[in-house]
Design an enzyme around this catalytic site. Sequence first.
Site, PDB file in Angstrom:
ATOM      1  N   PRO A  53     -24.708  22.130 -57.644  1.00 11.40           N
ATOM      2  CG  PRO A  53     -23.703  24.008 -56.946  1.00 11.40           C
ATOM      3  CD  PRO A  53     -24.479  22.832 -56.421  1.00 11.40           C
ATOM      4  CD  GLU A 103      -6.879   8.030 -36.623  1.00 13.83           C
ATOM      5  OE1 GLU A 103      -7.985   7.548 -37.152  1.00 13.83           O
ATOM      6  OE2 GLU A 103      -7.145   9.150 -36.344  1.00 13.83           O
ATOM      7  CG  ASP A 117     -13.712  10.617 -33.566  1.00  9.62           C
ATOM      8  OD1 ASP A 117     -13.801  10.766 -34.575  1.00  9.62           O
ATOM      9  OD2 ASP A 117     -12.756  10.003 -33.050  1.00  9.62           O
TER      10      ASP A 117
HETATM   11  P1  ADP Z   1     -24.315  22.074 -63.503  1.00 14.29           P
HETATM   12  O1  ADP Z   1     -24.958  22.827 -64.747  1.00 14.29           O
HETATM   13  O2  ADP Z   1     -25.441  21.259 -62.849  1.00 14.29           O
HETATM   14  O3  ADP Z   1     -23.791  22.682 -62.513  1.00 14.29           O
HETATM   15  P2  ADP Z   1     -22.497  20.928 -65.300  1.00 14.29           P
HETATM   16  O4  ADP Z   1     -23.737  20.353 -66.403  1.00 14.29           O
HETATM   17  O5  ADP Z   1     -22.093  22.265 -65.868  1.00 14.29           O
HETATM   18  O6  ADP Z   1     -23.200  20.896 -63.951  1.00 14.29           O
HETATM   19  O7  ADP Z   1     -21.609  19.757 -65.173  1.00 14.29           O
HETATM   20  C1  ADP Z   1     -20.292  19.975 -65.196  1.00 14.29           C
HETATM   21  C2  ADP Z   1     -19.540  18.794 -65.774  1.00 14.29           C
HETATM   22  O8  ADP Z   1     -19.438  17.776 -65.072  1.00 14.29           O
HETATM   23  C3  ADP Z   1     -19.919  18.468 -67.074  1.00 14.29           C
HETATM   24  O9  ADP Z   1     -19.507  19.350 -68.233  1.00 14.29           O
HETATM   25  C4  ADP Z   1     -19.886  17.111 -67.298  1.00 14.29           C
HETATM   26  O10 ADP Z   1     -18.519  16.892 -67.926  1.00 14.29           O
HETATM   27  C5  ADP Z   1     -19.541  16.521 -65.922  1.00 14.29           C
HETATM   28  N1  ADP Z   1     -20.878  15.833 -65.822  1.00 14.29           N
HETATM   29  C6  ADP Z   1     -21.801  16.184 -64.529  1.00 14.29           C
HETATM   30  N2  ADP Z   1     -22.638  15.540 -64.564  1.00 14.29           N
HETATM   31  C7  ADP Z   1     -22.578  14.468 -65.728  1.00 14.29           C
HETATM   32  C8  ADP Z   1     -23.277  13.043 -66.073  1.00 14.29           C
HETATM   33  N3  ADP Z   1     -24.248  12.798 -65.378  1.00 14.29           N
HETATM   34  N4  ADP Z   1     -22.810  12.412 -66.976  1.00 14.29           N
HETATM   35  C9  ADP Z   1     -21.644  12.774 -67.350  1.00 14.29           C
HETATM   36  N5  ADP Z   1     -20.932  13.761 -67.076  1.00 14.29           N
HETATM   37  C10 ADP Z   1     -21.279  14.621 -66.201  1.00 14.29           C
HETATM   38 ZN    ZN Z   2     -11.185   9.909 -34.233  1.00 15.88          ZN
END
Ligand code: ADP
Ligand code: ZN
Length: 623
Positions: free
Chosen positions: A200, A423, A499
Amino acid sequence: MNSKPYSLFIFLGALGLLLTLAIYFAAQDQKPIVKLPFSAFVSKVEAGAVGTALIDDQLVKGMLKTGEPYEAVIMPSERLSLMMLKQGVDIQVQQQEKQQWSLLTMLFAAFVIGLLGIMIYLRSSGGGMGGGGSNKLFNIGRSKARMFEPNAVKTTFKDVAGLVEAKEELRDIVEFLKNPEKFKAIGAKIPRGVLLNGNPGNGKTLLAKAVAGEANCTFLSINGSDFVEVFVGVGASRVRDLFAQARKHAPCIIFVDEIDAVGRQRGNNAGGGNNDEREQTLNQLLAEMDGFSTEAGSVIVLAATNRADVLDKALVRPGRFDRVVMVPYPDIKARHLILEIHAKNVPLADEVDLFKIARGTQGMSGADLENLINEAALSATKQGKKIVNMEDFELARDKIFMGAARKSEVMSDRVKAITAYHEAGHALVNILLPDASPLHKVTILPRGMALGLTWFFPAEDTEYNKSAAQLRAEIMVAFGGMIAEKITYGHSETGVSSDLQGATSVARRMVLNYGMSSLGPIAFASLMSRGYGDAAQVSEQTAAKIDVEVEKIMNACYAEADALLRANVDKLGVLAKALLEAETMHADEVYALLQMPPRESFSFSPEKPKEVENSPEEEKVRE
Ligand code: ADP
Ligand code: ZN
Ligand code: MG
């Protein structure tokens, strides 16, 4: 777009018929009824003026011979009946037990029930009564696709950063839609369906839109879940309608987003619910995809999913979605480009280096990066700044990766001190090992689940490939926290668990996947995963040897890191105390404090090194 107005006509016809009937029956009752007193009724009977009589207990209704309807309340008696018979009155007696419904009443009831049904349907489907909503009932079998005329979509491949291979494949499709003759002339076959597969937020929907914008043909967009209704057969009819619509507007692209909603493996009832309906819908989809093959592909189906693994095998067969285009997470170059696209309208300070941000956002999707810029802009706005600087990006990235800092959390002094040494241990091992990823910053502010964190920049060339020395350095840095606790307090606490987990998994991968042990160049991992789960395809002896090798790597790394920290225990103390004071330190500050030459400057704003933080990058996180 009324491709199927029949149902509307049928409905209107039925309505008209009903109204006619209702008016007809009403007309029957139209003539004014004469109400006769009992005596007058008897006189009329005696005079032979009564034609018909329908007797309902005490009520008589009928026609006089003149054609006038009458009504009278009577005292029923044998004498009266006999007299009526004698006068030749056409007598009917109403049966008493059963209430008889007139046809009109029944029709009216049916009409009201039907009307109620319609209202309930419209309500439940959220359309309301007004406007287009009242058409919903007639549209139930229609596809819900949104149609874009040629030129309506303004998105193009320019708006999609990276995804070079995906764009290449899709450019073929665009070419074909624009210029089918060219392809037909050389007998090239263009795929009927193209499946975009990826996690996604990586731009599947965006790519589909860009194809529409580039191809300049009709674009029908629908979501897989739009096919799914409660009623069996509706989905299939929507698929039919969708393809009919597409054929009418050919050349045309159909885009089915989230196709897994309909395209799941058939005959798997695990999902429960409405499987008949889904299967019918899927079967219809398959049939349609086969069907339009005869038309030489003037309709092309694009579909998107992040679950290609659950799709029905029949869908990905040749002739259907036979081309699968991967839409992967963006690599560093693509992240840089995506950031550039989305930062176009954001006023950035000169210090903002989008390439550095790209370096520090490994694992983020395009949508995450868009969100990062938005969060940074919000952060600047909150502080009343007119431009967004690196500090804003740093805050935004930390927030997205780890959740907001738990500033309100109050750690006890004891936990705070242990965390500082822990850390400091990670950070010190890190800067003492040339093969470790460059240090970015170290903090003892709790964040998310972690008490503190040490962050690193991924070295520029390690995104795809790492050496054994680099992996061992990773393990040693992971041990740094635990060893520092032991050196300082004589024991370590539960904070080390993640870790150790991380270190163990690196060591296992070295043995199982990368052939980096004395067991030789064998990918044991692929042997082990050939069966299901861990149904080991390696013998017990081999499995035991693997365990020994993992242990060897772990122990050797531990010993080396231990020696390293013990030799630098003074530096450990200095760094831990400084951390307790400052809570967050950047790599530059750490190097300055320990009077060591910095390996690489990662400060985003070198002019003001006293600021808390300014940069957003790191890949690895150690608590
Ligand atoms: P998916 O359908 O794969 O879940 P989307 O196409 O809905 O993802 O992407 C969500 C948003 O993230 C897009 O509207 C765009 O703004 C941004 N985004 C994702 N990939 C790109 C890309 N390769 N270049 C520019 N914008 C991107
Ligand atoms: Zn640690
Ligand atoms: Mg999407």
